[in-house]
Write an enzyme that holds these catalytic residues in place. Structure first.
Site, mmCIF file in Angstrom:
data_model
loop_
_atom_site.group_PDB
_atom_site.id
_atom_site.type_symbol
_atom_site.label_atom_id
_atom_site.label_comp_id
_atom_site.label_asym_id
_atom_site.label_seq_id
_atom_site.Cartn_x
_atom_site.Cartn_y
_atom_site.Cartn_z
ATOM 1 N N HIS A 119 7.278 -0.873 -6.760
ATOM 2 C CA HIS A 119 7.626 -1.734 -5.621
ATOM 3 C C HIS A 119 6.610 -2.834 -5.389
ATOM 4 O O HIS A 119 6.471 -3.361 -4.287
ATOM 5 C CB HIS A 119 7.865 -0.888 -4.363
ATOM 6 C CG HIS A 119 9.274 -0.386 -4.330
ATOM 7 N ND1 HIS A 119 9.859 0.179 -5.435
ATOM 8 C CD2 HIS A 119 10.229 -0.415 -3.374
ATOM 9 C CE1 HIS A 119 11.110 0.499 -5.142
ATOM 10 N NE2 HIS A 119 11.365 0.147 -3.903
ATOM 11 N N ASP A 179 5.961 1.507 6.419
ATOM 12 C CA ASP A 179 7.276 1.399 7.071
ATOM 13 C C ASP A 179 8.383 1.986 6.191
ATOM 14 O O ASP A 179 9.420 2.404 6.687
ATOM 15 C CB ASP A 179 7.623 -0.074 7.327
ATOM 16 C CG ASP A 179 6.693 -0.682 8.352
ATOM 17 O OD1 ASP A 179 5.996 0.080 9.042
ATOM 18 O OD2 ASP A 179 6.670 -1.917 8.450
ATOM 19 N N GLU A 290 4.320 -1.795 16.635
ATOM 20 C CA GLU A 290 4.511 -2.911 15.715
ATOM 21 C C GLU A 290 5.079 -4.064 16.523
ATOM 22 O O GLU A 290 5.076 -4.026 17.764
ATOM 23 C CB GLU A 290 5.418 -2.531 14.537
ATOM 24 C CG GLU A 290 4.744 -1.584 13.553
ATOM 25 C CD GLU A 290 5.348 -1.588 12.163
ATOM 26 O OE1 GLU A 290 6.265 -2.390 11.894
ATOM 27 O OE2 GLU A 290 4.896 -0.764 11.342
HETATM 28 P P1 FAD Z 1 3.580 0.225 -7.857
HETATM 29 O O1 FAD Z 1 4.265 -1.065 -7.550
HETATM 30 O O2 FAD Z 1 4.204 1.051 -8.901
HETATM 31 O O3 FAD Z 1 2.037 -0.050 -8.183
HETATM 32 C C1 FAD Z 1 1.242 -0.882 -7.355
HETATM 33 C C2 FAD Z 1 -0.144 -1.065 -7.955
HETATM 34 O O4 FAD Z 1 -0.844 0.160 -7.882
HETATM 35 C C3 FAD Z 1 -0.133 -1.457 -9.424
HETATM 36 O O5 FAD Z 1 -1.244 -2.255 -9.699
HETATM 37 C C4 FAD Z 1 -0.253 -0.126 -10.126
HETATM 38 O O6 FAD Z 1 -0.802 -0.247 -11.408
HETATM 39 C C5 FAD Z 1 -1.151 0.635 -9.179
HETATM 40 N N1 FAD Z 1 -0.874 2.071 -9.180
HETATM 41 C C6 FAD Z 1 0.311 2.690 -9.052
HETATM 42 N N2 FAD Z 1 0.143 4.019 -9.059
HETATM 43 C C7 FAD Z 1 -1.168 4.239 -9.194
HETATM 44 C C8 FAD Z 1 -1.977 5.389 -9.281
HETATM 45 N N3 FAD Z 1 -1.469 6.613 -9.235
HETATM 46 N N4 FAD Z 1 -3.308 5.233 -9.424
HETATM 47 C C9 FAD Z 1 -3.875 4.015 -9.458
HETATM 48 N N5 FAD Z 1 -3.154 2.881 -9.408
HETATM 49 C C10 FAD Z 1 -1.824 2.994 -9.268
HETATM 50 N N6 FAD Z 1 2.753 -1.522 2.274
HETATM 51 C C11 FAD Z 1 2.140 -1.166 3.422
HETATM 52 O O7 FAD Z 1 0.927 -1.023 3.453
HETATM 53 N N7 FAD Z 1 2.866 -0.928 4.554
HETATM 54 C C12 FAD Z 1 4.226 -1.003 4.572
HETATM 55 O O8 FAD Z 1 4.837 -0.768 5.600
HETATM 56 C C13 FAD Z 1 4.897 -1.365 3.377
HETATM 57 N N8 FAD Z 1 6.233 -1.435 3.317
HETATM 58 C C14 FAD Z 1 6.853 -1.767 2.160
HETATM 59 C C15 FAD Z 1 8.251 -1.830 2.118
HETATM 60 C C16 FAD Z 1 8.900 -2.145 0.945
HETATM 61 C C17 FAD Z 1 10.403 -2.200 0.917
HETATM 62 C C18 FAD Z 1 8.148 -2.466 -0.214
HETATM 63 C C19 FAD Z 1 8.825 -2.878 -1.467
HETATM 64 C C20 FAD Z 1 6.769 -2.438 -0.181
HETATM 65 C C21 FAD Z 1 6.105 -2.089 1.005
HETATM 66 N N9 FAD Z 1 4.717 -2.023 1.079
HETATM 67 C C22 FAD Z 1 4.104 -1.650 2.238
HETATM 68 C C23 FAD Z 1 3.883 -2.413 -0.068
HETATM 69 C C24 FAD Z 1 3.580 -1.204 -0.924
HETATM 70 O O9 FAD Z 1 2.656 -0.362 -0.280
HETATM 71 C C25 FAD Z 1 2.958 -1.627 -2.256
HETATM 72 O O10 FAD Z 1 3.777 -2.550 -2.892
HETATM 73 C C26 FAD Z 1 2.758 -0.398 -3.141
HETATM 74 O O11 FAD Z 1 1.937 -0.747 -4.210
HETATM 75 C C27 FAD Z 1 4.055 0.083 -3.677
HETATM 76 O O12 FAD Z 1 3.909 1.386 -4.177
HETATM 77 P P2 FAD Z 1 4.513 1.768 -5.595
HETATM 78 O O13 FAD Z 1 4.423 3.235 -5.707
HETATM 79 O O14 FAD Z 1 5.851 1.171 -5.786
HETATM 80 O O15 FAD Z 1 3.415 1.067 -6.506
#
Ligand code: FAD
Length: 542
Positions: A119, A179, A290
């Site tokens: 994400h 969120d 919020e």
């Molecule tokens: P990914 O997109 O898969 O990875 C993100 C980054 O972290 C990459 O650089 C990846 O290499 C690294 N990574 C992934 N897993 C690991 C691991 N296990 N160890 C080390 N590095 C790792 N953020 C907030 O703070 N508050 C919110 O309310 C919020 N709401 C959101 C709502 C939506 C719909 C979306 C799409 C995003 C939101 N986000 C929010 C942002 C979100 O926290 C970040 O985009 C987060 O990185 C997404 O998590 P993911 O598991 O999809 O990570």
């Protein structure tokens, strides 16, 4: 191509010999310049061969058709095709793979991106022709429900929604959220994890007791405030640069059953932000806060009716914004069924202290699960309309309190003409309640700052104001204004394309960030999608 290793009949010693041999062959090929396509193909097959020779519990997939999903993320704007995907079953799978790549040395261009739920917004979990680690294959949630200090040990690839479901079975839950819950533990801990509870409990990175991490050298390290503290703090908010989080120990609290969910409207930004600031400094008035901005939208209160009840139906039906920008303050009070009357008193007390437009008090009572999982309902609606998997040019900023009025006046009053492209969130947090000083997270210098999130969706192939180009230009105008006006704003979920910009972002934390990189991932193997360091290019703190 088959995905499981075909070398099951080889003895471990033979495999080690084979690996060393492949590394030697590979390094000698890579050291030659002017590679022709024949030698590129031969390098690729050597790499495939050497990876397949690793003794793993999980497996690699090299099939271009099956792995292309890892070249996509929520932002849907950057697409880097990996070389292979690792589906790990154990931490040793991740460690062996990284060790192997580390031993290939700096002449190999192979990098590793942990992919949580993908994400990210600008390809941060992707790698061009490298190895993506599908973290969701690594499962595990174990709850320890001791009275004084309950916690959950959870794999870095688990989704927060799964952790919530499991902990609720024990009457417990984590304290700090995002969120949206379909994000992984490792993904949000690599940033901060900020939501309406952060004013009280700090971001998610504040609520972690211990981590298990695989560094860029392939070492498996347990770290906490007491043990390997530098790595612990480096990884929290560390954008995946120092290690892969394979397990996190997250603090829990008794889970409330219900949430009183309250919304009120303001037409004056100064009164809205003053009330918000008052609330985050108050003790025990509320559990969640919020807010969002509504620019040039009609029929908004009607949309709320499906989930909220107006306190005064008649007055609410007569409310007219007269085209003004509105600011919605959103609050939550947690309670259990037997506390309903206390909660009602708390609600009365809370709203009596605020200066909102009187006809705009809206209330609702929902289960804790439904409250935390509220964005999922919007997701389902958008998916049904084909509007979830579009491009998302999001911009998230942390704006110091002393500059928020100047920011709001120019951005909401001048740069933005409407918020039809998506919600704009705005709420303050109180850094003195955060314990993030030693982490890698970058925040503005002031104690109180506002998270302002422009969560835009671009309509496919639109060339109008709801298209990608127009939204990107608008985001840039906001950023340019912040720079010119010296607002001291920091990006959250930062994205930059040059190292100079990263240096500016980190400011006086840059030196530590680079030192930590050379200690834990000296070859810059990890998280290349953040575009901070490049493999094979030496980095220095200057
Ligand atoms: P990914 O997109 O898969 O990875 C993100 C980054 O972290 C990459 O650089 C990846 O290499 C690294 N990574 C992934 N897993 C690991 C691991 N296990 N160890 C080390 N590095 C790792 N953020 C907030 O703070 N508050 C919110 O309310 C919020 N709401 C959101 C709502 C939506 C719909 C979306 C799409 C995003 C939101 N986000 C929010 C942002 C979100 O926290 C970040 O985009 C987060 O990185 C997404 O998590 P993911 O598991 O999809 O990570």
């Amino acid at each position: 191509m088959g995905s499981s290793p075909p070398f099951g009949y080889l003895k471990q010693s033979n495999i080690i010999f084979l690996r060393l041999f492949m590394i030697l062959v590979l390094s000698s090929i890579l050291n030659k310049t002017n590679l022709c396509s024949h030698s590129v193909a031969s390098i690729n097959s050597s790499i495939t061969f050497s990876l397949q020779a690793l003794h793993l519990d999980g497996y690699f997939n090299f099939d271009a058709h099956n792995i292309q999903y890892a070249a996509k993320d929520f932002g849907n704007r950057y697409h880097f095709m990996p070389f292979a995907i690792l589906y790990p079953i154990s931490v040793f799978d991740i460690s062996s793979t990284i060790k192997h790549i580390f031993h290939m040395g700096s002449s190999s261009k192979l990098t590793v991106a942990a992919r949580g739920h993908g994400h990210s917004l600008e390809g941060q979990a992707q790698t061009h022709e490298g190895i993506v680690i599908n973290m969701e294959s690594l499962r595990g949630i174990k709850i320890v429900s001791s009275e004084e200090m309950p916690y959950v040990d959870v794999s870095g690839g688990e989704l927060w929604i799964s952790v919530l479901h499991e902990t609720l079975k024990h009457g417990l839950a984590p304290k700090s959220w995002t969120d949206y819950l379909y994000l992984t533990i490792g993904g949000t801990l690599s940033h901060a994890g900020i939501s309406g509870q952060a004013f009280k409990h700090g971001p998610q990175i504040n609520n972690v007791y211990q981590l298990e991490v695989v560094t860029g050298k392939g070492e498996i390290v347990k770290c906490s405030e007491q043990q390997n503290a530098d790595l612990f703090y480096a990884v929290l908010g560390g954008l995946g640069q120092f290690g892969i989080i394979t397990q996190a120990r997250i603090s829990l609290e008794p889970a409330p059953q219900m949430v009183k969910w309250i919304r009120v409207l303001y037409s004056e930004f100064s009164i809205f932000s003053r009330d918000q600031e008052y609330l985050i400094s108050s003790k025990n008035l509320l559990d969640y806060i919020e807010g969002f901005v509504i620019i040039n939208q009609t029929g908004l209160l009607n949309n709320w009716r499906s989930s909220f009840n107006p306190k005064d139906t008649l007055l609410a039906s007569q409310f007219n914004s007269n085209g003004k920008i509105l600011y919605c303050l959103e609050m939550g009070i947690y309670y259990s069924h037997e506390e309903t009357s206390i909660m009602n008193q708390k609600t009365e007390k809370l709203v009596s202290q605020l200066s909102y437009i009187p006809s705009t008090l809206f209330l609702s009572e929902v289960t804790y699960l439904d409250f935390l999982n509220r964005v999922h309902i919007s997701e389902m609606k958008l998916r049904a309309k084909g509007l979830w998997e579009v491009q998302h040019p999001w911009l998230n900023l942390l704006v110091p309190k002393s500059k928020i009025f100047e920011f709001a006046k120019e951005v909401f009053g001048n740069i933005l003409k409407n918020n039809n492209n998506g919600p704009i969130l705005i709420y303050p947090v109180n850094k003195s309640k955060w314990l993030t000083n030693r982490t890698s997270l970058v925040t503005p210098g002031e104690d109180v700052f506002f998270l302002v999130a422009f969560l835009s969706s671009a309509l496919p192939s639109s060339t109008g104001s709801n298209g990608l180009e127009a939204i990107t230009i608008q985001n840039q105008r906001i950023l340019d204004f912040c720079t010119k006006a010296h607002l001291g704003v920091k990006q959250y979920l930062p994205y930059y394309s040059s190292q100079e910009e990263w240096k500016t972002h980190f400011g006086n934390q840059w030196h530590t960030f680079v030192q930590r990189k050379s200690a834990y991932d000296p070859l810059a193997i990890l998280a290349p999608g953040q575009r901070i360091f490049q493999k094979s290019i030496p980095f220095s703190p200057s």
